[in-house]
Design a protein around this motif. Structure first.
Motif, PDB file in Angstrom:
ATOM      1  N   ASN A 138       1.129  -0.931  -0.043  1.00  0.00           N
ATOM      2  CA  ASN A 138       0.005   0.018   0.053  1.00  0.00           C
ATOM      3  C   ASN A 138       0.836   1.088  -0.105  1.00  0.00           C
ATOM      4  OD1 ASN A 138      -1.213   2.459   1.532  1.00  0.00           O
ATOM      5  ND2 ASN A 138      -3.108   0.838   1.193  1.00  0.00           N
ATOM      6  N   LEU A 139       0.917   1.999  -1.026  1.00  0.00           N
ATOM      7  CA  LEU A 139       1.627   3.374  -1.090  1.00  0.00           C
ATOM      8  C   LEU A 139       1.695   3.979  -0.025  1.00  0.00           C
ATOM      9  CD1 LEU A 139       4.158   4.443  -2.954  1.00  0.00           C
ATOM     10  CD2 LEU A 139       1.825   5.642  -3.950  1.00  0.00           C
ATOM     11  N   ALA A 140       0.783   4.364   0.533  1.00  0.00           N
ATOM     12  CA  ALA A 140       0.655   5.167   1.845  1.00  0.00           C
ATOM     13  C   ALA A 140       1.322   4.735   3.009  1.00  0.00           C
ATOM     14  CB  ALA A 140      -0.827   5.942   2.195  1.00  0.00           C
ATOM     15  N   LEU A 141       1.175   3.572   3.401  1.00  0.00           N
ATOM     16  CA  LEU A 141       1.729   2.780   4.419  1.00  0.00           C
ATOM     17  C   LEU A 141       3.279   2.560   4.113  1.00  0.00           C
ATOM     18  CD1 LEU A 141      -1.358   0.191   5.128  1.00  0.00           C
ATOM     19  CD2 LEU A 141      -0.769   2.320   6.048  1.00  0.00           C
ATOM     20  N   LEU A 142       3.360   2.131   3.021  1.00  0.00           N
ATOM     21  CA  LEU A 142       4.769   1.877   2.733  1.00  0.00           C
ATOM     22  C   LEU A 142       5.411   3.059   2.849  1.00  0.00           C
ATOM     23  CD1 LEU A 142       7.343   0.539   1.169  1.00  0.00           C
ATOM     24  CD2 LEU A 142       6.215   1.132  -1.218  1.00  0.00           C
ATOM     25  N   TYR A 143       4.990   4.319   2.238  1.00  0.00           N
ATOM     26  CA  TYR A 143       5.892   5.655   2.539  1.00  0.00           C
ATOM     27  C   TYR A 143       6.026   5.939   3.810  1.00  0.00           C
ATOM     28  CZ  TYR A 143       7.049  10.604   2.147  1.00  0.00           C
ATOM     29  OH  TYR A 143       7.594  11.811   2.293  1.00  0.00           O
ATOM     30  N   ALA A 144       4.887   5.939   4.658  1.00  0.00           N
ATOM     31  CA  ALA A 144       5.206   6.148   6.112  1.00  0.00           C
ATOM     32  C   ALA A 144       6.030   5.256   6.865  1.00  0.00           C
ATOM     33  CB  ALA A 144       3.702   6.116   6.963  1.00  0.00           C
ATOM     34  N   SER A 145       6.187   3.877   6.310  1.00  0.00           N
ATOM     35  CA  SER A 145       7.045   3.067   6.984  1.00  0.00           C
ATOM     36  C   SER A 145       8.746   3.080   6.829  1.00  0.00           C
ATOM     37  CB  SER A 145       6.815   1.771   6.453  1.00  0.00           C
ATOM     38  OG  SER A 145       5.437   1.265   7.016  1.00  0.00           O
ATOM     39  N   VAL A 146       8.750   3.897   5.328  1.00  0.00           N
ATOM     40  CA  VAL A 146      10.308   3.962   5.087  1.00  0.00           C
ATOM     41  C   VAL A 146      10.803   5.480   4.822  1.00  0.00           C
ATOM     42  CG1 VAL A 146      10.203   1.919   3.931  1.00  0.00           C
ATOM     43  CG2 VAL A 146       9.686   3.952   2.697  1.00  0.00           C
ATOM     44  N   ALA A 147      10.081   6.481   4.768  1.00  0.00           N
ATOM     45  CA  ALA A 147      10.448   7.723   4.701  1.00  0.00           C
ATOM     46  C   ALA A 147      11.215   8.226   6.045  1.00  0.00           C
ATOM     47  CB  ALA A 147       9.283   8.684   4.096  1.00  0.00           C
ATOM     48  N   ALA A 148      11.885   9.161   5.795  1.00  0.00           N
ATOM     49  CA  ALA A 148      12.732   9.647   6.944  1.00  0.00           C
ATOM     50  C   ALA A 148      11.891  10.956   7.782  1.00  0.00           C
ATOM     51  CB  ALA A 148      13.986  10.525   6.266  1.00  0.00           C
ATOM     52  N   HIS A 149      10.893  10.437   8.483  1.00  0.00           N
ATOM     53  CA  HIS A 149      10.303  11.184   9.358  1.00  0.00           C
ATOM     54  C   HIS A 149      10.454  10.840  10.872  1.00  0.00           C
ATOM     55  CE1 HIS A 149       6.804   8.583   9.974  1.00  0.00           C
ATOM     56  NE2 HIS A 149       7.214   7.994   8.969  1.00  0.00           N
ATOM     57  N   GLU A 150      10.376  11.991  11.723  1.00  0.00           N
ATOM     58  CA  GLU A 150      10.607  11.852  13.067  1.00  0.00           C
ATOM     59  C   GLU A 150      10.093  10.580  13.780  1.00  0.00           C
ATOM     60  OE1 GLU A 150       9.723  15.499  15.256  1.00  0.00           O
ATOM     61  OE2 GLU A 150      11.034  16.492  13.914  1.00  0.00           O
ATOM     62  N   GLN A 151       8.919  10.234  13.574  1.00  0.00           N
ATOM     63  CA  GLN A 151       8.373   9.262  14.234  1.00  0.00           C
ATOM     64  C   GLN A 151       8.077   7.923  13.193  1.00  0.00           C
ATOM     65  OE1 GLN A 151       4.823  11.715  15.461  1.00  0.00           O
ATOM     66  NE2 GLN A 151       5.446  10.801  17.612  1.00  0.00           N
ATOM     67  N   ARG A 152       9.073   7.811  12.430  1.00  0.00           N
ATOM     68  CA  ARG A 152       8.877   6.510  11.545  1.00  0.00           C
ATOM     69  C   ARG A 152       8.887   4.930  12.296  1.00  0.00           C
ATOM     70  NH1 ARG A 152      11.826   2.757   9.217  1.00  0.00           N
ATOM     71  NH2 ARG A 152      13.699   3.496  10.306  1.00  0.00           N
ATOM     72  N   GLU A 153      10.017   5.152  13.180  1.00  0.00           N
ATOM     73  CA  GLU A 153       9.951   3.899  13.905  1.00  0.00           C
ATOM     74  C   GLU A 153       8.666   3.266  14.719  1.00  0.00           C
ATOM     75  OE1 GLU A 153      13.386   3.678  16.322  1.00  0.00           O
ATOM     76  OE2 GLU A 153      14.703   3.889  14.455  1.00  0.00           O
ATOM     77  N   HIS A 154       7.833   4.617  15.394  1.00  0.00           N
ATOM     78  CA  HIS A 154       6.696   4.531  16.013  1.00  0.00           C
ATOM     79  C   HIS A 154       5.679   3.900  15.038  1.00  0.00           C
ATOM     80  CE1 HIS A 154       4.014   4.814  19.151  1.00  0.00           C
ATOM     81  NE2 HIS A 154       3.542   6.060  18.857  1.00  0.00           N
ATOM     82  N   PHE A 155       5.784   4.654  13.983  1.00  0.00           N
ATOM     83  CA  PHE A 155       4.627   4.323  13.097  1.00  0.00           C
ATOM     84  C   PHE A 155       4.825   2.610  12.658  1.00  0.00           C
ATOM     85  CE2 PHE A 155       2.961   3.366   8.760  1.00  0.00           C
ATOM     86  CZ  PHE A 155       2.061   3.662   8.878  1.00  0.00           C
TER      87      PHE A 155
END
Length: 215
Positions: A111-128
């Motif tokens: 799922n592109l949205a979930l994939l992006y949130a899982s791998v993009a460099a944002h502050e809470q990526r690990e929590h997501f």
């Protein structure tokens, strides 16, 4: 009469050949879609084999039976690549925000949205990633927090970017085809945009149509 007697079997054979090719390609892509995608490139390889062939076949058959010539048929069928991407990304975004959670959460890289949130460099990526795993295991209490992080990660904006870019490419292709009446195909482009407008409106975005129009 002689010409008409032989044109119907020829057209029917052509139609059946297109349907058979579409069925084989899409079935294979559905098989690939049962496995997690390794990255975004793999995601697009799967969806480009799964969704565009369906629409390419439908558009080609419609053009053929409307009397279009071979070049026009091929040109109209080619619109399906980006239109199929619009449909798939729109569905991904809608499924990501559905309640209760859709099965997409069990295979977030598909799922592109979930994939992006899982791998993009944002502050809470690990929590997501942690929340995503919990939602995938059926923890409904983790879904609201996962949705909030999904918004903050920029995933909806990233999906919008892909949809708007694909729509622009389809419109450019339509202009190049110079069809006598492109309006039905232009109207078709609104179908994957509409769920996105509802999603933005539900999130409190004022006048989402103007936002997408400006984009």
């Amino acid at each position: 009469l002689h010409r008409r007697r032989h044109s119907f079997p020829t057209r029917r054979s052509s139609d059946l050949a297109r349907l058979a090719a579409m069925t084989m390609v899409t079935s294979l892509a559905q098989h690939f879609d049962t496995q997690p995608c390794a990255d975004e490139a793999a995601y697009f390889r799967v969806i480009d084999s799964k969704t565009p062939p369906l629409f390419g076949c439908a558009l080609a058959l419609g053009a053929l039976h409307a009397g279009a010539g071979p070049a026009q048929v091929d040109g109209i069928a080619a619109l399906a690549l980006d239109f199929g991407r619009m449909i798939q990304v729109s569905d991904d975004l809608k499924d990501a925000f559905e309640r209760p959670a859709k099965p997409d959460w069990r295979r977030p890289t598909n799922n592109l949205a979930l994939l992006y949130a899982s791998v993009a460099a944002h502050e809470q990526r690990e929590h997501f990633v942690e929340l995503c795993a919990r939602v995938g295991r059926g923890d409904a209490d983790a879904l609201p927090a996962a949705h909030a992080l999904l918004w903050r990660s920029g995933a909806p904006a990233y999906c919008m970017h892909h949809m708007i870019a694909a729509r622009r490419r389809v419109l450019a292709q339509l202009d190049a085809l110079a069809l006598p009446n492109p309006a039905p195909l232009v109207d078709l482009l609104h179908s994957p945009i509409e769920p996105l407008l509802h999603l933005l409106a539900d999130a409190g975005v004022a006048a989402p149509e103007q936002l997408l129009g400006a984009a």
